[in-house]
Design a protein around this motif. Structure first.
Motif, PDB file in Angstrom:
ATOM      1  N   ALA A  50      13.450 -15.788  65.828  1.00 39.26           N
ATOM      2  CA  ALA A  50      13.712 -15.938  64.398  1.00 39.26           C
ATOM      3  C   ALA A  50      15.130 -16.414  64.113  1.00 39.26           C
ATOM      4  O   ALA A  50      15.439 -16.825  62.996  1.00 39.26           O
ATOM      5  N   VAL A  51      16.005 -16.366  65.113  1.00 38.59           N
ATOM      6  CA  VAL A  51      17.397 -16.801  64.932  1.00 38.59           C
ATOM      7  C   VAL A  51      17.463 -18.311  65.064  1.00 38.59           C
ATOM      8  O   VAL A  51      17.062 -18.879  66.083  1.00 38.59           O
ATOM      9  N   ARG A  52      17.993 -18.970  64.042  1.00 42.06           N
ATOM     10  CA  ARG A  52      18.088 -20.434  64.042  1.00 42.06           C
ATOM     11  C   ARG A  52      19.476 -20.926  64.420  1.00 42.06           C
ATOM     12  O   ARG A  52      19.626 -21.926  65.126  1.00 42.06           O
ATOM     13  N   VAL A  53      20.505 -20.253  63.904  1.00 45.10           N
ATOM     14  CA  VAL A  53      21.893 -20.667  64.115  1.00 45.10           C
ATOM     15  C   VAL A  53      22.743 -19.409  64.230  1.00 45.10           C
ATOM     16  O   VAL A  53      22.470 -18.409  63.559  1.00 45.10           O
ATOM     17  N   VAL A  54      23.776 -19.468  65.075  1.00 45.16           N
ATOM     18  CA  VAL A  54      24.725 -18.363  65.200  1.00 45.16           C
ATOM     19  C   VAL A  54      26.114 -18.875  64.843  1.00 45.16           C
ATOM     20  O   VAL A  54      26.556 -19.909  65.348  1.00 45.16           O
ATOM     21  N   VAL A  55      26.783 -18.144  63.957  1.00 43.90           N
ATOM     22  CA  VAL A  55      28.169 -18.451  63.597  1.00 43.90           C
ATOM     23  C   VAL A  55      29.053 -17.369  64.195  1.00 43.90           C
ATOM     24  O   VAL A  55      28.880 -16.182  63.910  1.00 43.90           O
ATOM     25  N   LEU A  56      29.974 -17.774  65.044  1.00 46.55           N
ATOM     26  CA  LEU A  56      30.912 -16.852  65.686  1.00 46.55           C
ATOM     27  C   LEU A  56      32.223 -16.891  64.929  1.00 46.55           C
ATOM     28  O   LEU A  56      32.873 -17.939  64.835  1.00 46.55           O
ATOM     29  N   THR A  57      32.619 -15.747  64.374  1.00 49.03           N
ATOM     30  CA  THR A  57      33.853 -15.689  63.604  1.00 49.03           C
ATOM     31  C   THR A  57      34.529 -14.351  63.859  1.00 49.03           C
ATOM     32  O   THR A  57      34.163 -13.619  64.789  1.00 49.03           O
ATOM     33  N   SER A  58      35.523 -14.017  63.049  1.00 51.47           N
ATOM     34  CA  SER A  58      36.240 -12.758  63.253  1.00 51.47           C
ATOM     35  C   SER A  58      36.807 -12.252  61.944  1.00 51.47           C
ATOM     36  O   SER A  58      37.002 -13.004  60.993  1.00 51.47           O
ATOM     37  N   ALA A  59      37.067 -10.965  61.912  1.00 53.85           N
ATOM     38  CA  ALA A  59      37.661 -10.325  60.739  1.00 53.85           C
ATOM     39  C   ALA A  59      39.180 -10.414  60.826  1.00 53.85           C
ATOM     40  O   ALA A  59      39.753 -10.460  61.913  1.00 53.85           O
ATOM     41  N   GLY A  60      39.826 -10.430  59.671  1.00 54.29           N
ATOM     42  CA  GLY A  60      41.290 -10.447  59.658  1.00 54.29           C
ATOM     43  C   GLY A  60      41.865 -11.849  59.737  1.00 54.29           C
ATOM     44  O   GLY A  60      41.164 -12.844  59.581  1.00 54.29           O
ATOM     45  N   SER A  61      43.150 -11.911  60.006  1.00 49.31           N
ATOM     46  CA  SER A  61      43.866 -13.188  59.958  1.00 49.31           C
ATOM     47  C   SER A  61      43.893 -13.930  61.288  1.00 49.31           C
ATOM     48  O   SER A  61      44.230 -15.104  61.332  1.00 49.31           O
TER      49      SER A  61
END
Length: 268
Positions: A50-61
């Motif tokens: 069911a997963v089409r796309v993954v966005v890898l990000t992070s919290a904070g600055s």
């Protein structure tokens, strides 16, 4: 999608998962737990149809400051076998992310150093803020960027790697784009829209074909194919004969919307 100590995962109704490094108080530096959790999350995302796309990000600055200081102390205190074990865990985590059969988009809102650049290098597309700075700082510590090396060299090429691996100098987002580490540079205010533009493009494509196309690029670029003609023609025939391929051609010829095009929607 499962509880983690160092990560958060959020899925929207389109099958877009945002995987967030969640140690902002440590500048999202990677420790043993984060490494293990990233590997676990990547494995589960890979297996979830069911997963089409993954966005890898992070919290904070900060996107990722590299290795956590305590993790580095622990590594330094281990014997040679222990050091190899710790390095292997990091290397295998990067491999699982690199092998992810889904589009992986890096949303880099801040600085990335060392292992953070390794995380960027295993993404298919990296959208970075124009204020972000980067460096491969290992040689300043008497080390080398070994576990991330295969992915970074593939991404930026030997010439750029020779300079940046050796001198540990900082470079900006424009330079990162010029050498191929970053795909798109935007202001902080434009970052979310730029990521959504990349996500939307993937959602118009057949997920199985996207996975096959990613595997094709990796095989050809890494010279893993002894017979590129036979491999590529066979792969294309497989896609033509697949359920997606048959549906896509029939839909195109009949001028109907593609069955896999996800509706625009928010998060559930």
């Amino acid at each position: 999608m499962g509880a983690y100590e160092t990560l958060t995962l959020e899925r929207d109704t389109r099958g877009v998962v945002t995987l967030t490094l969640a140690r902002p108080e440590k500048h999202n530096a990677m420790n043993a737990r984060m490494i293990a959790e990233l590997a676990d999350a990547a494995g589960k995302l890979a297996a979830d149809e069911a997963v089409r796309v993954v966005v890898l990000t992070s919290a904070g600055s900060t996107f990722c400051a590299g290795g956590d200081l305590q993790w580095m102390r622990d590594q330094a205190a281990r014997d040679r076998a222990g050091k190899i074990e710790g390095a292997t865990e990091l290397a295998l985590m990067l491999k699982v992310l690199d092998d992810l059969p889904k589009p992986l988009i890096g949303r880099v809102q801040g600085n990335a150093f060392g292992g953070g650049i390794g995380l960027m290098a295993v993404c298919d597309i990296v959208v970075a803020a124009d204020s972000a700075w980067f460096a491969l700082t290992e040689t300043r510590l008497g080390l080398v960027p070994a576990t991330i090396g295969p992915y970074v060299v593939r991404r930026i090429g030997e010439g750029h790697a020779r300079r940046l691996f050796l001198n540990a100098r900082r470079f900006d987002a424009v330079t990162a784009r010029e050498i191929g580490l970053v795909s798109v540079v935007r202001t902080a205010d434009e970052l979310a829209a730029a990521v959504e533009e990349e996500v939307s493009a993937f959602l118009d494509c057949a997920p199985g074909a996207v996975a096959s196309a990613k595997g094709l690029v990796q095989s050809l670029a890494r010279q893993a194919v002894e017979d590129p003609v036979g491999y590529s023609t066979g792969l294309l025939a497989d896609r033509w004969e697949s359920a997606e391929g048959r549906a896509g051609i029939e839909t195109f010829l009949n001028r109907r919307p593609m069955p896999w095009a996800a509706p625009k929607a928010g998060k559930d």
